[in-house]
Design an enzyme around this catalytic site. Sequence first.
Site, PDB file in Angstrom:
ATOM      1  N   PHE A 121      -1.186  72.147  16.457  1.00  0.00           N
ATOM      2  CA  PHE A 121      -0.936  73.365  17.220  1.00  0.00           C
ATOM      3  C   PHE A 121      -1.873  73.368  18.430  1.00  0.00           C
ATOM      4  O   PHE A 121      -3.085  73.363  18.284  1.00  0.00           O
ATOM      5  CB  PHE A 121      -1.156  74.613  16.370  1.00  0.00           C
ATOM      6  CG  PHE A 121      -0.692  75.857  17.059  1.00  0.00           C
ATOM      7  CD1 PHE A 121       0.656  76.212  17.035  1.00  0.00           C
ATOM      8  CD2 PHE A 121      -1.582  76.656  17.756  1.00  0.00           C
ATOM      9  CE1 PHE A 121       1.097  77.346  17.700  1.00  0.00           C
ATOM     10  CE2 PHE A 121      -1.152  77.799  18.411  1.00  0.00           C
ATOM     11  CZ  PHE A 121       0.193  78.138  18.388  1.00  0.00           C
ATOM     12  N   THR A 174      14.447  76.695  20.394  1.00  0.00           N
ATOM     13  CA  THR A 174      14.415  77.560  21.574  1.00  0.00           C
ATOM     14  C   THR A 174      15.223  76.941  22.715  1.00  0.00           C
ATOM     15  O   THR A 174      16.104  77.576  23.298  1.00  0.00           O
ATOM     16  CB  THR A 174      12.959  77.799  22.039  1.00  0.00           C
ATOM     17  OG1 THR A 174      12.209  78.316  20.946  1.00  0.00           O
ATOM     18  CG2 THR A 174      12.892  78.753  23.218  1.00  0.00           C
ATOM     19  N   LEU A 175      14.930  75.660  22.987  1.00  0.00           N
ATOM     20  CA  LEU A 175      15.610  75.024  24.125  1.00  0.00           C
ATOM     21  C   LEU A 175      17.093  74.825  23.881  1.00  0.00           C
ATOM     22  O   LEU A 175      17.897  74.976  24.806  1.00  0.00           O
ATOM     23  CB  LEU A 175      14.942  73.698  24.449  1.00  0.00           C
ATOM     24  CG  LEU A 175      13.936  73.804  25.578  1.00  0.00           C
ATOM     25  CD1 LEU A 175      13.368  72.451  25.922  1.00  0.00           C
ATOM     26  CD2 LEU A 175      14.562  74.438  26.821  1.00  0.00           C
ATOM     27  N   GLY A 221      12.730  72.484  18.718  1.00  0.00           N
ATOM     28  CA  GLY A 221      13.856  72.311  19.640  1.00  0.00           C
ATOM     29  C   GLY A 221      14.807  73.497  19.632  1.00  0.00           C
ATOM     30  O   GLY A 221      15.719  73.573  20.458  1.00  0.00           O
ATOM     31  N   ARG A 230      -4.379  81.134  26.991  1.00  0.00           N
ATOM     32  CA  ARG A 230      -3.413  80.694  28.014  1.00  0.00           C
ATOM     33  C   ARG A 230      -4.121  80.232  29.289  1.00  0.00           C
ATOM     34  O   ARG A 230      -3.609  79.406  30.034  1.00  0.00           O
ATOM     35  CB  ARG A 230      -2.471  81.850  28.384  1.00  0.00           C
ATOM     36  CG  ARG A 230      -1.468  82.216  27.304  1.00  0.00           C
ATOM     37  CD  ARG A 230      -0.363  83.078  27.897  1.00  0.00           C
ATOM     38  NE  ARG A 230       0.383  83.811  26.892  1.00  0.00           N
ATOM     39  CZ  ARG A 230       1.401  83.321  26.187  1.00  0.00           C
ATOM     40  NH1 ARG A 230       1.793  82.082  26.373  1.00  0.00           N
ATOM     41  NH2 ARG A 230       2.021  84.063  25.291  1.00  0.00           N
ATOM     42  N   ASP A 253      -0.494  79.721  24.148  1.00  0.00           N
ATOM     43  CA  ASP A 253      -1.410  80.692  23.526  1.00  0.00           C
ATOM     44  C   ASP A 253      -1.542  80.525  22.020  1.00  0.00           C
ATOM     45  O   ASP A 253      -0.742  79.846  21.376  1.00  0.00           O
ATOM     46  CB  ASP A 253      -0.892  82.113  23.775  1.00  0.00           C
ATOM     47  CG  ASP A 253       0.313  82.431  22.888  1.00  0.00           C
ATOM     48  OD1 ASP A 253       1.248  81.604  22.839  1.00  0.00           O
ATOM     49  OD2 ASP A 253       0.304  83.483  22.228  1.00  0.00           O
ATOM     50  N   ASP A 284       9.143  71.957  20.257  1.00  0.00           N
ATOM     51  CA  ASP A 284       8.599  71.790  18.917  1.00  0.00           C
ATOM     52  C   ASP A 284       9.774  71.529  17.971  1.00  0.00           C
ATOM     53  O   ASP A 284      10.179  70.375  17.799  1.00  0.00           O
ATOM     54  CB  ASP A 284       7.832  73.084  18.587  1.00  0.00           C
ATOM     55  CG  ASP A 284       7.088  73.042  17.278  1.00  0.00           C
ATOM     56  OD1 ASP A 284       6.804  71.937  16.793  1.00  0.00           O
ATOM     57  OD2 ASP A 284       6.760  74.115  16.744  1.00  0.00           O
ATOM     58  N   LYS A 293       6.778  67.588  20.552  1.00  0.00           N
ATOM     59  CA  LYS A 293       6.236  67.260  19.222  1.00  0.00           C
ATOM     60  C   LYS A 293       7.394  66.751  18.383  1.00  0.00           C
ATOM     61  O   LYS A 293       8.018  67.514  17.645  1.00  0.00           O
ATOM     62  CB  LYS A 293       5.727  68.544  18.563  1.00  0.00           C
ATOM     63  CG  LYS A 293       4.274  68.819  18.723  1.00  0.00           C
ATOM     64  CD  LYS A 293       3.875  69.905  17.742  1.00  0.00           C
ATOM     65  CE  LYS A 293       3.289  71.082  18.443  1.00  0.00           C
ATOM     66  NZ  LYS A 293       3.009  72.206  17.516  1.00  0.00           N
ATOM     67  N   GLY A 316       4.894  80.810  28.163  1.00  0.00           N
ATOM     68  CA  GLY A 316       4.140  79.558  28.065  1.00  0.00           C
ATOM     69  C   GLY A 316       4.187  78.625  29.255  1.00  0.00           C
ATOM     70  O   GLY A 316       3.238  77.870  29.478  1.00  0.00           O
ATOM     71  N   GLU A 350       9.904  74.129  30.500  1.00  0.00           N
ATOM     72  CA  GLU A 350       9.376  74.630  29.232  1.00  0.00           C
ATOM     73  C   GLU A 350       7.979  74.044  28.992  1.00  0.00           C
ATOM     74  O   GLU A 350       7.665  72.948  29.486  1.00  0.00           O
ATOM     75  CB  GLU A 350      10.369  74.227  28.115  1.00  0.00           C
ATOM     76  CG  GLU A 350      10.004  74.622  26.711  1.00  0.00           C
ATOM     77  CD  GLU A 350       9.940  76.119  26.449  1.00  0.00           C
ATOM     78  OE1 GLU A 350       9.049  76.754  27.032  1.00  0.00           O
ATOM     79  OE2 GLU A 350      10.742  76.633  25.643  1.00  0.00           O
ATOM     80  N   ASP A 351       7.164  74.763  28.244  1.00  0.00           N
ATOM     81  CA  ASP A 351       5.820  74.257  27.949  1.00  0.00           C
ATOM     82  C   ASP A 351       5.844  73.175  26.875  1.00  0.00           C
ATOM     83  O   ASP A 351       5.237  72.123  27.012  1.00  0.00           O
ATOM     84  CB  ASP A 351       4.881  75.410  27.537  1.00  0.00           C
ATOM     85  CG  ASP A 351       5.469  76.286  26.429  1.00  0.00           C
ATOM     86  OD1 ASP A 351       6.607  76.037  25.986  1.00  0.00           O
ATOM     87  OD2 ASP A 351       4.774  77.235  26.004  1.00  0.00           O
TER      88      ASP A 351
END
Length: 175
Positions: free
Chosen positions: A151, A106-107, A104, A164, A158, A102, A130, A42, A98-99
């Site tokens: 979204f 993942t980060l 959190g 993308r 994507d 959301d 977000k 992303g 990061e893109d």
Amino acid sequence: MAERLVTLLSAEQIAERVRELGKAITEDYRDRPLVLVLVLKGSFIFGGDLARAIDLRDCSVDFLGTRSYGEGTSSSGVVQITHDLSNPIEGKDVLIVEDIVDTGLTLAHLHDLLRTRRPRSVRICSLLHKPARSKIEVKIDYLGFTIEDRFVVGYGLDFAERYRNLPYIGVIEQE
Ligand code: 5GP
């Protein structure tokens, strides 16, 4: 059903904000080597633009591949590393790019993972946030835009691998 894309952030709005972020990062890391860690897929467009907005002599780029979403639009909460960094980061100043943040999850996971490799510092730069869907507190040191719980696609983001390549960020609406 046909899909219609509604612009949320135009290419011009994004470009201006990316310039500002690049300037702030340049000032903060002056005279310090910086490693940009782009989270794939992303952040490939945001990261490319941001890298060019950072005016530092010693700035390198590495990539971290993750998968936290399937074909749908809701987070699985499971973060899988699909591609690891190509170089050690021990003793380095690292900026995760990061893109979108959301939930959190993942980060938070990536931050903890990179910390175990003993970098000098780890900061986070995200284009979007977000806050409505946050499940874990993540400190975003450099943030592009706060958005509502929609979204979004485009500018690297994507929907089932599509969109993308859009130069702007939009929301899909069913007609
Ligand atoms: P988190 O772990 O913070 O819930 O999710 C982070 C990842 O989920 C992002 O890197 C991104 O790949 C995906 N994601 C979260 N929200 C959106 C969204 O609105 N649009 C798209 N395309 N991906 C999203």
